[in-house]
Design an enzyme around this catalytic site. Structure first.
Site, PDB file in Angstrom:
ATOM      1  N   ARG A   1       2.688   2.078  -4.206  1.00  0.00           N
ATOM      2  CA  ARG A   1       3.421   1.819  -3.027  1.00  0.00           C
ATOM      3  C   ARG A   1       4.854   2.266  -3.056  1.00  0.00           C
ATOM      4  NH1 ARG A   1      -1.434   1.534  -0.581  1.00  0.00           N
ATOM      5  NH2 ARG A   1      -2.721  -0.098  -1.789  1.00  0.00           N
TER       6      ARG A   1
ATOM      7  N   LYS B   1      -0.091 -10.648 -13.297  1.00  0.00           N
ATOM      8  CA  LYS B   1      -0.888 -10.766 -12.170  1.00  0.00           C
ATOM      9  C   LYS B   1      -2.291 -10.927 -12.835  1.00  0.00           C
ATOM     10  CE  LYS B   1      -2.797  -7.810  -8.499  1.00  0.00           C
ATOM     11  NZ  LYS B   1      -2.396  -6.525  -7.752  1.00  0.00           N
TER      12      LYS B   1
ATOM     13  N   GLU C   1      -7.282  -8.873  -7.385  1.00  0.00           N
ATOM     14  CA  GLU C   1      -7.656  -7.342  -7.118  1.00  0.00           C
ATOM     15  C   GLU C   1      -8.162  -6.759  -8.269  1.00  0.00           C
ATOM     16  OE1 GLU C   1      -3.864  -6.091  -5.038  1.00  0.00           O
ATOM     17  OE2 GLU C   1      -4.599  -6.799  -3.294  1.00  0.00           O
TER      18      GLU C   1
ATOM     19  N   ASP D   1      -0.076 -10.555   2.970  1.00  0.00           N
ATOM     20  CA  ASP D   1       0.414  -9.661   2.131  1.00  0.00           C
ATOM     21  C   ASP D   1       1.357  -8.918   2.778  1.00  0.00           C
ATOM     22  OD1 ASP D   1       0.768  -7.873   0.051  1.00  0.00           O
ATOM     23  OD2 ASP D   1      -1.178  -7.007   0.189  1.00  0.00           O
TER      24      ASP D   1
ATOM     25  N   GLU E   1       5.823  -1.088   2.431  1.00  0.00           N
ATOM     26  CA  GLU E   1       4.310  -0.894   2.335  1.00  0.00           C
ATOM     27  C   GLU E   1       3.664  -0.819   3.669  1.00  0.00           C
ATOM     28  OE1 GLU E   1       2.086  -3.458  -0.472  1.00  0.00           O
ATOM     29  OE2 GLU E   1       0.032  -2.534   0.208  1.00  0.00           O
TER      30      GLU E   1
HETATM   31  C1  GCV Z   1       0.387  -3.727  -7.024  1.00  0.00           C
HETATM   32  C2  GCV Z   1      -1.115  -5.100  -2.417  1.00  0.00           C
HETATM   33  C3  GCV Z   1      -0.779  -3.863  -2.419  1.00  0.00           C
HETATM   34  C4  GCV Z   1      -1.275  -3.549  -4.046  1.00  0.00           C
HETATM   35  C5  GCV Z   1      -0.465  -4.457  -4.623  1.00  0.00           C
HETATM   36  C6  GCV Z   1      -0.699  -5.968  -4.547  1.00  0.00           C
HETATM   37  C7  GCV Z   1      -0.098  -6.927  -5.346  1.00  0.00           C
HETATM   38  O1  GCV Z   1      -2.445  -5.424  -2.190  1.00  0.00           O
HETATM   39  O2  GCV Z   1      -1.698  -3.084  -1.763  1.00  0.00           O
HETATM   40  O3  GCV Z   1      -0.826  -2.060  -4.183  1.00  0.00           O
HETATM   41  O4  GCV Z   1      -0.645  -4.160  -6.406  1.00  0.00           O
HETATM   42  O5  GCV Z   1      -0.392  -6.164  -3.286  1.00  0.00           O
HETATM   43  O6  GCV Z   1       1.074  -7.267  -4.886  1.00  0.00           O
HETATM   44  O7  GCV Z   1      -0.243  -7.163  -6.620  1.00  0.00           O
END
Ligand code: GCV
Length: 843
Positions: free
Chosen positions: A187, A306, A310, A389, A417
């Site tokens: 991003r 994190k 995801e 988000d 983003e």
């Molecule tokens: C770094 C969103 C973004 C991801 C990002 C994620 C996050 O989903 O699209 O690219 O990952 O947020 O904040 O962890």
């Protein structure tokens, strides 16, 4: 005669700002630290500034402060001050911590207790001379004081009788970079990483040093340099000496280095067969790793995590909680005063979209509220400002009030983003102000988000602000020449969230482009309206950014968020639109807010229009508080937004000659591009809802484009008509492409309007896997030509690549033949969507 006085004064005032000689070309690399020379008139008020700098103390930070002082005075006023360690009988600028200065001047009393990182600027008489004091309780505050001093001078503020002390609102004022070790940035929209290349920290650290200085100048005190989707190898022994180099560059600017870590590191790089936070070997591994880092990097900041998000591994692998995971690392860092930023961005991205009770928005609160009080004191839960988000608009996260016995920090996103990726102007400070000032109202008491995150409300030892920035190697750091306003504004809000968006916009503009009032007011006004503009042509009424959420997050992609597990649903069907998040009939998300707010969002009557579709599913004919139906609002806001984007171009053009040509031109081309892309957004969303609802636009605009000729209906030579998916991302759902083996194709139309001056717009597709060329002929005479090389995030034709070329002021006669010639390159087939011919009156 009297009435003439202000006029003369005003004219003189403007004349003082009019550039007398050509403006020096600027790249934007200096950001707001240009230290541009003031002209003779403006510098007059600083002519008595002392010529000696006296510094008490000795440290890397103080040396930076002294050097910055010399650099600033030399740049702004064209003088080089002398450096001394002792005061003489000449006026001086005195630098040092308060205790150090007080040793020489015990009579110097600070106005109040200076907090860590706070500073005090004052003037006193020493040995009969007026001197300036720049002081603080710690070295870092002295550095902040120096930058604050120059911010005033660069903006033409008086420093006479200066007496000002400032304290930061919160201890944590950090930035994150999502840089990968291979040099790409997740991003990131401004080139490759300034930190990494080919799996290692770069050899040349000069950009890192420049970045650290820029961050320090606005009070940022920590930086996490790698992606939260972390590569565990950054923690291995080979990388440690590289991190030491970065930390050494950060230290003189008071920036603490931190890194993102993968929770499974003990397994991936530690050789263990587990990363279970309860396993003693894992506990020991984190302890040893932390000791090793701190012995190499004194003052290291800590780790960002994190987990279970995801696709990242997390404590769920061992049936442990997020508190278990955070604490095992936090305990290892504690003896060194390190912290863990544990991200609350935890959600299931395989949600069953068919279940109307499922809701991603609930996830942060559902996951973390039950763990309140279970985290170590050096854990900070990092919470995205909204529950989804970084969308164009979201309500504030419910988790802010869900943690009373746990530190928290708000996470904002400077890198745009979902807000135009620095190709669209979108100044986010008004949005962040709304979030930070938002009152969560608990038991009748006011509870603004800014106080919760700063740790003031529940007297937490730590808390504050984090922003994902993602600067890159582009000279101007963020791509769009106006995008650094977001980094500046973020930092100013982290320092003092009570500043207004206007104050911040004015400060940044004046520092970045000079104090000409015309320049400041024009740019500030554009900045201040730009978030609202972007929201209005991308996803109004709380629908979120209606972008391609499965791909680039850039152009329109309305259905991409529906019917999949990612949970960014807006649930549009033929009858209605919006997510029902009420307690009574929906997902219950509204009930996560404190009772007063929960009640407001529960009811259609009291939910504000701008969040209506975030909380409720309504028919398209539902009447908003504004008196419009939902669908008419969608149409109107998109047309108004696109018109406002077009106006930014005209406003910017009024600044020609007042800004150096390089930055003027670079900004103009981005604004022109935005203006065209706003039309792509407008048409995609309006046409989509027209087809879905069958309800026509009361103003007759949607679906009617009387000035437009579709490329597929022109006279084509070589070009072939193709369908575009999704259909709404091209006018009429179709485009034309110049397929192999054609080397050149053309599309021709006959102008059938009345003779006169027109604007000719050509809508074409600019992919990043080729650089097609285009030429426009009128009766065989070339009137324009260009190469499609904007490097947009697109390898196919569609909403990401659709681009407008405008030829303004072209003289056309009835019967003229207009021919568009396309020369494809590699995988890019010089595709065209349509041409539009607009008369002056219609513009
Ligand atoms: C770094 C969103 C973004 C991801 C990002 C994620 C996050 O989903 O699209 O690219 O990952 O947020 O904040 O962890």
């Amino acid at each position: 005669m009297k009435r003439l006085v202000p006029t003369i004064a005003f004219t003189a005032f403007l004349a003082a700002y009019a550039p007398s000689e050509p403006l020096r070309a600027e790249t934007g690399a200096e950001a707001w630290l240009r230290y541009a020379r003031l002209d003779a008139h403006a510098s007059r008020q600083y002519e008595n500034l002392p010529a000696i700098v006296v510094m008490f103390g000795d440290s890397a930070l103080l040396n930076s402060s002294r050097d910055e002082l010399v650099r600033g005075i030399r740049g702004i006023l064209g003088k080089t001050p002398r450096i001394s360690r002792r005061l003489s009988h000449e006026p001086a600028i005195v630098l040092g911590t308060l205790p150090a200065i007080q040793k020489a001047f015990p009579e110097l009393r600070s106005p109040q207790n200076l907090a860590a990182d706070g500073y005090w600027l004052t003037t006193i008489r020493i040995h009969g001379c007026d001197s300036f004091i720049i002081t603080a309780s710690r070295d870092r505050g002295v550095l902040y004081g120096v930058f604050a001093f120059f911010s005033k001078i660069a903006r033409g503020e008086s420093v006479k009788n200066l007496d000002e002390s400032q304290q930061p609102y919160a201890a944590i004022r950090w930035v994150d970079q999502w840089d990968n070790l291979d040099g790409r940035i997740e991003r990131g929209y401004a080139g490759r990483s300034i930190f990494f290349e080919n799996g290692a920290v770069r050899a040349d650290l000069s950009r890192i040093a420049d970045y650290a200085r820029i961050l320090a100048s606005v009070g940022i005190n920590g930086c996490t340099i790698n992606n939260v989707n972390a590569d565990a190898h950054l923690l291995d022994d080979d990388h440690l000496p590289q991190l030491v180099r970065v930390a050494n560059v950060f230290r003189p600017w008071g920036i603490q280095l931190s890194i993102s870590v993968d929770l499974s590191s003990p397994k991936i790089i530690g050789g263990l067969d587990t990363f279970d936070p309860f396993d003693p070997r894992v506990v020991e591994w984190w302890r040893k790793k932390s000791d090793q880092i701190y012995s190499a990097i004194p003052g290291f900041g800590g780790f960002v995590v994190k987990a279970d998000s995801e696709g990242r591994l997390g404590p769920s692998a061992y049936n442990r909680t997020h508190a278990d995971a955070a604490n095992v690392i936090a305990r290892a860092l504690k003896p060194h005063n390190g912290v863990v930023f544990y991200r609350a961005f935890v959600y299931n991205h395989h949600l069953d979209w068919r279940d109307p009770k499922n809701d991603r928005a609930r996830a942060a609160y559902d996951n973390f509220h039950p763990l309140d009080g279970k985290f170590e004191d050096n854990v900070i839960i990092q919470i995205k400002h909204g529950p989804i988000d970084f969308q164009a608009r979201e309500p504030v996260s419910t988790l802010f009030t869900g943690l009373e016995r746990t530190n928290e920090a708000i996470e904002l996103q400077v890198t745009q983003e979902y807000t135009g990726q620095q190709r669209h102007l979108c100044f986010l400070i008004p949005m962040w102000k709304e979030v930070l000032d938002f009152d969560l109202l608990v038991n009748g008491a006011s509870l603004p988000v800014k106080d919760l995150v700063a740790g003031k409300t529940f007297h937490r030892p730590m808390g504050g602000f984090v922003a994902v920035v993602n600067v890159g190697l582009d000279e101007n750091w963020l791509g769009h020449p106006l995008a650094m306003a977001n980094l500046y504004g973020y930092a100013r809000l982290a320092w003092n969230p009570n500043l207004t968006a206007r104050e911040i916009a004015d400060e940044w503009t004046s520092l970045t482009f000079g104090p000409n009032p015309n320049v400041v007011s024009t740019i500030s006004s554009a900045l201040l309206s730009s978030w609202n503009t972007y929201e209005s042509y991308t996803g109004p009424l709380g629908m979120q950014t209606l972008t391609d959420i499965l791909g680039s997050h850039y152009g329109p992609g309305i259905e991409s968020s529906e019917e999949n597990g990612w949970g960014q649903w807006h649930r549009a069907d033929q009858k209605g639109v919006g997510m029902d998040r009420t307690v009574r009939t929906g997902t219950g998300y509204a009930g996560q807010y404190p009772p007063l707010l929960a009640k407001i969002y529960e009811s259609l009557d009291t939910t504000p229009d701008e969040l209506l579709l975030f909380f409720h599913h309504v028919p398209y004919t539902y009447i908003l508080h504004s008196g419009k139906t939902v669908v008419q609002h969608i149409y109107d806001s998109h047309y108004e937004g696109a018109d406002r984007a077009a106006n930014y171009v005209r406003q910017w053009e009024s600044l020609k000659g007042l800004i150096d040509d390089d930055r003027y031109g670079a900004t103009l081309s981005r604004l022109e591009y935005q203006s065209g892309h706003a039309i792509v957004w407008r048409d995609a969303i309006c046409e989509y809802f027209l087809r879905l609802t069958g309800i026509s636009d009361a103003k007759g605009r949607v679906g009617h484009h009387p000035n437009r000729t579709e490329a597929e209906s022109m006279q084509l030579t070589g070009y072939k008509s193709v369908s575009v998916t999704p259909w709404e991302n091209a006018s009429g759902g179709k485009a034309v492409e110049c397929p192999p083996p054609q080397q050149t194709c053309s599309a021709q139309l006959t102008f059938e309007g009345t003779s006169g001056m027109y604007e000719l717009d050509v809508q074409y597709f600019d992919q990043n896997n080729g650089e097609s060329r285009f030429r426009i002929f009128v009766n065989n005479e070339v009137v324009d030509e260009w190469t499609a090389n904007l490097q947009l995030p697109a390898t196919t034709i569609g909403g990401d690549s659709s681009t407008r070329r405008s030829i303004t002021n072209i003289s056309l006669h009835h019967g003229d033949e207009i021919r568009i010639e396309g020369i494809p390159d590699r995988e890019e087939r010089a595709a065209l969507d349509y041409a539009e011919i607009i008369s002056r009156q219609q513009r």
